[in-house]
Design a protein around this motif. Sequence first.
Motif, PDB file in Angstrom:
ATOM      1  N   GLN A 144       7.420   1.837   7.695  1.00  0.00           N
ATOM      2  CA  GLN A 144       6.411   1.760   6.676  1.00  0.00           C
ATOM      3  C   GLN A 144       6.532   1.250   5.177  1.00  0.00           C
ATOM      4  O   GLN A 144       6.159   0.596   4.579  1.00  0.00           O
ATOM      5  N   PRO A 160       9.847   5.853  11.920  1.00  0.00           N
ATOM      6  CA  PRO A 160       8.590   5.105  11.526  1.00  0.00           C
ATOM      7  C   PRO A 160       8.162   5.126   9.894  1.00  0.00           C
ATOM      8  O   PRO A 160       7.716   3.833   9.521  1.00  0.00           O
ATOM      9  N   GLU A 161       8.678   6.056   9.328  1.00  0.00           N
ATOM     10  CA  GLU A 161       8.421   6.226   7.906  1.00  0.00           C
ATOM     11  C   GLU A 161       9.128   5.181   7.072  1.00  0.00           C
ATOM     12  O   GLU A 161       8.947   4.636   6.260  1.00  0.00           O
ATOM     13  N   SER A 217       7.735  -2.329   5.344  1.00  0.00           N
ATOM     14  CA  SER A 217       6.524  -3.214   5.242  1.00  0.00           C
ATOM     15  C   SER A 217       5.970  -3.219   3.966  1.00  0.00           C
ATOM     16  O   SER A 217       5.521  -4.205   3.629  1.00  0.00           O
ATOM     17  N   LEU A 252       7.728  -5.689  12.793  1.00  0.00           N
ATOM     18  CA  LEU A 252       7.406  -5.730  11.276  1.00  0.00           C
ATOM     19  C   LEU A 252       7.463  -7.054  10.486  1.00  0.00           C
ATOM     20  O   LEU A 252       6.306  -7.167   9.713  1.00  0.00           O
TER      21      LEU A 252
END
Length: 268
Positions: A226, A222-223, A229, A264
């Motif tokens: 992020q 997930p990081e 993104s 994403l």
Amino acid sequence: MKIGVGYRHELTPWLMRRPGAIGCLELTAEHFYGGRQRLQAFIDWRQQQANAPSCFVHGLGLSLGTPGPLDNERLSQFAEVAAACGAVWVSEHVAFTRTSEADLGHLNPVRPTREAVQILADHALELAERCRRPLLLENITSHVQLQGEVSETEFLNELCRRGNCGLLLDVTNLFVNSRNHRFDPIHWLHQLDPRNIQQLHIVGYSRRNDRFIDDHSKAVQPELLQLASAILDYASVKAIILERDADFPPDALMDAEIAKLNTLCGQN
């Protein structure tokens, strides 16, 4: 924006069962040196697709950061692969893999100096001219954070300007370096000229003791999504390539990885 994968033989069954599921494929040039039959098999497969994915060609061993002339034989082989598969663009690394005495067999960082910028820029111009295609250069991971006359981001901005090239920003490499060398990846990102960022690489990282490792064998965490993104908010990226070089997952997990990137990019 196109979403795809780095082409590996082990992923061929998944790709064949998912026609049209991806928008682009990235071939590693060295995997096809001296293997015209392998390259032709890939070309034949791609031509059979109703919506054939775009193709990029990525290099590992041209050693653009080594002073002196490029290896002409390797350069010719690279250009032949790019021409044969109709690559939209080609890419290599901001790195050196050889010295005048030895082939080191892996990517090594270059010190961010003005001399190194010029060496890389001259080689970038030569590679793009030989391939007759746009060129992107990729940031790498490093065990040590080399210091020089300019910051890494200043170095990359100047390299793009002098070398008339763009950046292939590896999200995982940026994340790994930021953890190992203790810097803020968002601050680092915002020192880059966003116009240079054309493509992303992403793959999950590993950890060994207190070190972060980019071994191309894990699902995207997930990081990393992020950070990706944040990059997409900052720059107009044209393509994202999911990399995987080991521990190839079953179809359902590969589907899930591509779904993460579609989400994403708002393509669900």
